[in-house]
Design an enzyme around this catalytic site. Structure first.
Site, PDB file in Angstrom:
ATOM      1  N   ARG A 142       0.861  -1.179   0.000  1.00 14.48           N
ATOM      2  CA  ARG A 142       0.000   0.000   0.000  1.00 14.48           C
ATOM      3  C   ARG A 142       0.900   1.232   0.000  1.00 14.48           C
ATOM      4  O   ARG A 142       1.968   1.215   0.638  1.00 14.48           O
ATOM      5  CB  ARG A 142      -0.891   0.045   1.249  1.00 14.48           C
ATOM      6  CG  ARG A 142      -2.052  -0.933   1.233  1.00 14.48           C
ATOM      7  CD  ARG A 142      -3.143  -0.521   0.249  1.00 14.48           C
ATOM      8  NE  ARG A 142      -4.270  -1.423   0.296  1.00 14.48           N
ATOM      9  CZ  ARG A 142      -4.470  -2.472  -0.509  1.00 14.48           C
ATOM     10  NH1 ARG A 142      -3.589  -2.745  -1.456  1.00 14.48           N
ATOM     11  NH2 ARG A 142      -5.557  -3.209  -0.381  1.00 14.48           N
ATOM     12  N   HIS A 197      -1.434   0.291  -9.676  1.00 11.16           N
ATOM     13  CA  HIS A 197      -2.114  -0.637  -8.756  1.00 11.16           C
ATOM     14  C   HIS A 197      -2.777  -1.795  -9.528  1.00 11.16           C
ATOM     15  O   HIS A 197      -3.997  -1.971  -9.476  1.00 11.16           O
ATOM     16  CB  HIS A 197      -3.151   0.113  -7.908  1.00 11.16           C
ATOM     17  CG  HIS A 197      -3.493  -0.597  -6.634  1.00 11.16           C
ATOM     18  ND1 HIS A 197      -3.829   0.043  -5.472  1.00 11.16           N
ATOM     19  CD2 HIS A 197      -3.563  -1.933  -6.347  1.00 11.16           C
ATOM     20  CE1 HIS A 197      -4.081  -0.833  -4.522  1.00 11.16           C
ATOM     21  NE2 HIS A 197      -3.930  -2.055  -5.034  1.00 11.16           N
ATOM     22  N   GLU A 230      -3.921   7.543  -4.394  1.00 11.24           N
ATOM     23  CA  GLU A 230      -4.339   6.972  -5.688  1.00 11.24           C
ATOM     24  C   GLU A 230      -5.695   7.519  -6.115  1.00 11.24           C
ATOM     25  O   GLU A 230      -6.546   7.751  -5.253  1.00 11.24           O
ATOM     26  CB  GLU A 230      -4.393   5.446  -5.573  1.00 11.24           C
ATOM     27  CG  GLU A 230      -3.032   4.860  -5.286  1.00 11.24           C
ATOM     28  CD  GLU A 230      -3.065   3.343  -5.065  1.00 11.24           C
ATOM     29  OE1 GLU A 230      -4.137   2.731  -5.252  1.00 11.24           O
ATOM     30  OE2 GLU A 230      -2.022   2.796  -4.721  1.00 11.24           O
TER      31      GLU A 230
HETATM   32  P1  NAP Z   1      -0.774 -11.432   5.159  1.00  4.77           P
HETATM   33  O1  NAP Z   1      -0.723 -12.878   4.809  1.00  4.77           O
HETATM   34  O2  NAP Z   1      -1.585 -10.996   6.320  1.00  4.77           O
HETATM   35  O3  NAP Z   1       0.748 -10.952   5.339  1.00  4.77           O
HETATM   36  C1  NAP Z   1       1.096  -9.709   5.854  1.00  4.77           C
HETATM   37  C2  NAP Z   1       2.435  -9.846   6.568  1.00  4.77           C
HETATM   38  O4  NAP Z   1       2.828  -8.542   7.023  1.00  4.77           O
HETATM   39  C3  NAP Z   1       2.398 -10.763   7.772  1.00  4.77           C
HETATM   40  O5  NAP Z   1       3.433 -11.689   7.667  1.00  4.77           O
HETATM   41  C4  NAP Z   1       2.614  -9.834   8.972  1.00  4.77           C
HETATM   42  O6  NAP Z   1       3.374 -10.492   9.951  1.00  4.77           O
HETATM   43  C5  NAP Z   1       3.359  -8.670   8.341  1.00  4.77           C
HETATM   44  N1  NAP Z   1       3.126  -7.417   9.054  1.00  4.77           N
HETATM   45  C6  NAP Z   1       1.937  -6.898   9.432  1.00  4.77           C
HETATM   46  N2  NAP Z   1       2.116  -5.743  10.088  1.00  4.77           N
HETATM   47  C7  NAP Z   1       3.450  -5.546  10.142  1.00  4.77           C
HETATM   48  C8  NAP Z   1       4.265  -4.537  10.711  1.00  4.77           C
HETATM   49  N3  NAP Z   1       3.739  -3.497  11.387  1.00  4.77           N
HETATM   50  N4  NAP Z   1       5.599  -4.636  10.568  1.00  4.77           N
HETATM   51  C9  NAP Z   1       6.146  -5.688   9.928  1.00  4.77           C
HETATM   52  N5  NAP Z   1       5.429  -6.680   9.363  1.00  4.77           N
HETATM   53  C10 NAP Z   1       4.089  -6.605   9.461  1.00  4.77           C
HETATM   54  O7  NAP Z   1      -1.286 -10.569   3.946  1.00  4.77           O
HETATM   55  P2  NAP Z   1      -1.135 -10.879   2.376  1.00  4.77           P
HETATM   56  O8  NAP Z   1      -2.284 -11.668   1.905  1.00  4.77           O
HETATM   57  O9  NAP Z   1       0.245 -11.372   2.108  1.00  4.77           O
HETATM   58  O10 NAP Z   1      -1.320  -9.394   1.794  1.00  4.77           O
HETATM   59  C11 NAP Z   1      -0.427  -8.370   2.162  1.00  4.77           C
HETATM   60  C12 NAP Z   1      -0.892  -7.040   1.630  1.00  4.77           C
HETATM   61  O11 NAP Z   1      -0.580  -6.912   0.252  1.00  4.77           O
HETATM   62  C13 NAP Z   1      -2.406  -6.766   1.673  1.00  4.77           C
HETATM   63  O12 NAP Z   1      -2.855  -6.407   2.960  1.00  4.77           O
HETATM   64  C14 NAP Z   1      -2.548  -5.641   0.682  1.00  4.77           C
HETATM   65  O13 NAP Z   1      -2.414  -4.385   1.316  1.00  4.77           O
HETATM   66  C15 NAP Z   1      -1.363  -5.852  -0.266  1.00  4.77           C
HETATM   67  N6  NAP Z   1      -1.849  -6.213  -1.613  1.00  4.77           N
HETATM   68  C16 NAP Z   1      -1.633  -5.365  -2.653  1.00  4.77           C
HETATM   69  C17 NAP Z   1      -2.090  -5.694  -3.909  1.00  4.77           C
HETATM   70  C18 NAP Z   1      -1.870  -4.789  -5.086  1.00  4.77           C
HETATM   71  O14 NAP Z   1      -2.687  -4.796  -5.991  1.00  4.77           O
HETATM   72  N7  NAP Z   1      -0.785  -4.037  -5.136  1.00  4.77           N
HETATM   73  C19 NAP Z   1      -2.800  -6.886  -4.120  1.00  4.77           C
HETATM   74  C20 NAP Z   1      -2.999  -7.729  -3.035  1.00  4.77           C
HETATM   75  C21 NAP Z   1      -2.519  -7.394  -1.783  1.00  4.77           C
HETATM   76  P3  NAP Z   1       3.211 -10.118  11.519  1.00  4.77           P
HETATM   77  O15 NAP Z   1       1.745 -10.151  11.823  1.00  4.77           O
HETATM   78  O16 NAP Z   1       4.015 -11.143  12.248  1.00  4.77           O
HETATM   79  O17 NAP Z   1       3.796  -8.751  11.665  1.00  4.77           O
END
Ligand code: NAP
Length: 313
Positions: free
Chosen positions: A232, A279, A261
């Site tokens: 993000r 995006h 955005e």
């Molecule tokens: P996820 O499985 O929940 O993974 C997020 C990771 O971030 C977890 O391992 C979490 O570990 C870590 N995290 C959370 N808060 C943190 C912090 N303050 N400091 C360090 N690490 C942190 O989520 P996902 O499915 O992989 O998706 C991740 C994100 O990608 C989504 O939330 C979305 O914003 C983004 N995304 C973007 C697009 C795009 O079109 N560009 C598409 C899909 C997703 P801990 O809880 O141990 O910290």
């Protein structure tokens, strides 16, 4: 489905919108000026909101819908929706995890190769006839074997890491908590950036990760380091990033997401060391169809009084 409101339909997968509209759902395509009129006419009827990364359900909207029962987010990231406000009302929020990991990871790899090997920049150079006038394009950096730091080793971060293994990259990560993985853990974003050649951001957005990549992290990444952000825009201090890029304090950045955005600062567009995509990380026919199916599965389960497949609160 006449009780479904679709928010920000412009950011949704058109066949999903068509499917819901065919069933009688209301649309609020631009998420803006017509909100008041929509709410005046239909607030009490609306039981389901379909939101997206671009237009979520904020506390004011949730408050304005007295009979709201479900917020089904089209996307895994739901930082645009006020989950606390929904939870306080007992309203479930769902997202679309897992089905988009591969496409987002694919794009992260593409962006990394582009920014390190200057694919887009050298394409521009070639099209402008500069190969002929100015000679060969300057040498760039090798991707194979690079040190890749993943900030946010979750579902998508893991898919990115697996792909980089194919490039014989060494991988480390930082999360708030350690994971049972083969990669080494770094204690902070700055420590990860200090070590890495490429820092890939894959955390959720929202208040908890706001400006997690700040001026100090960028300074730690250094003049030979690259930033890739598919998470993000809010996770990176965009002003600090522009400053670092303008002064060659980092080598380059590849960005799919931005603070405001669809606005993209002109300063980023002006730099050849920046790769920009609007995006689009999950934007393939296959993945958007799969995401739509998860949204529909949640709505169907809700209507049938069954457990929601991908509830987040
Ligand atoms: P996820 O499985 O929940 O993974 C997020 C990771 O971030 C977890 O391992 C979490 O570990 C870590 N995290 C959370 N808060 C943190 C912090 N303050 N400091 C360090 N690490 C942190 O989520 P996902 O499915 O992989 O998706 C991740 C994100 O990608 C989504 O939330 C979305 O914003 C983004 N995304 C973007 C697009 C795009 O079109 N560009 C598409 C899909 C997703 P801990 O809880 O141990 O910290």
């Amino acid at each position: 489905m006449s009780d479904t409101l679709i928010l920000g339909a412009g950011g949704l997968y058109p066949p999903l919108v068509e499917q819901l509209v065919d069933d009688g759902a209301l649309t609020w395509p631009h998420g803006g000026a017509d909100r008041r009129a929509m709410l005046d006419d239909h607030a009490a009827d609306i039981r389901v909101v379909v939101s997206s990364a671009g237009v979520g359900a904020d506390a004011r909207l949730i408050d304005a819908l007295p009979n709201l029962e479900l917020i089904a987010n089209f996307g895994v990231g739901y930082d645009a929706t006020d989950v606390d406000a929904a939870t306080a009302r007992g309203i479930p929020v769902t997202n679309t995890p897992d089905v988009l990991d591969d496409c987002v990871a694919d794009l992260a790899i593409g962006l990394t190769i582009d920014v390190m090997r200057a694919i887009s920049a050298s394409d521009r150079y070639a099209r402008q006839g500069r190969w002929k006038s100015d000679g060969p394009y300057p040498l760039q950096r090798r991707v194979t074997g690079a040190k890749v730091g993943i900030l946010g080793l979750g579902r998508i971060g893991q898919a990115i890491a697996t792909r980089f293994e194919g490039f014989r990259c060494e991988i480390r990560y930082h999360n708030r908590s350690r994971k049972d993985v083969a990669y080494d853990y770094e204690e902070s974003p700055a420590a990860l950036a200090e070590w890495a050649d490429v820092l890939v951001v894959a955390t959720p957005g929202g208040a908890q990760t706001k400006a997690l990549v700040d001026a100090d992290v960028l300074a730690a990444l250094g003049e030979n380091g690259y930033l890739v952000n598919i998470a993000r825009g809010s996770v990176v201090d965009q002003e600090a990033l522009i400053e670092a890029l303008q002064h060659d304090a980092i080598a380059g950045a590849a960005l799919d997401v931005f603070t405001d955005e669809p606005g993209i600062p002109q300063e980023l567009c002006d730099l050849d060391t920046v790769v920009i995509t609007p995006h689009v990380a999950s934007a393939t026919h296959e993945t958007r169809r799969a995401m739509a199916d998860v949204v529909l599965a949640n709505i169907d389960a809700h209507r049938a009084g069954q457990e929601l497949p991908t509830r987040v609160n």
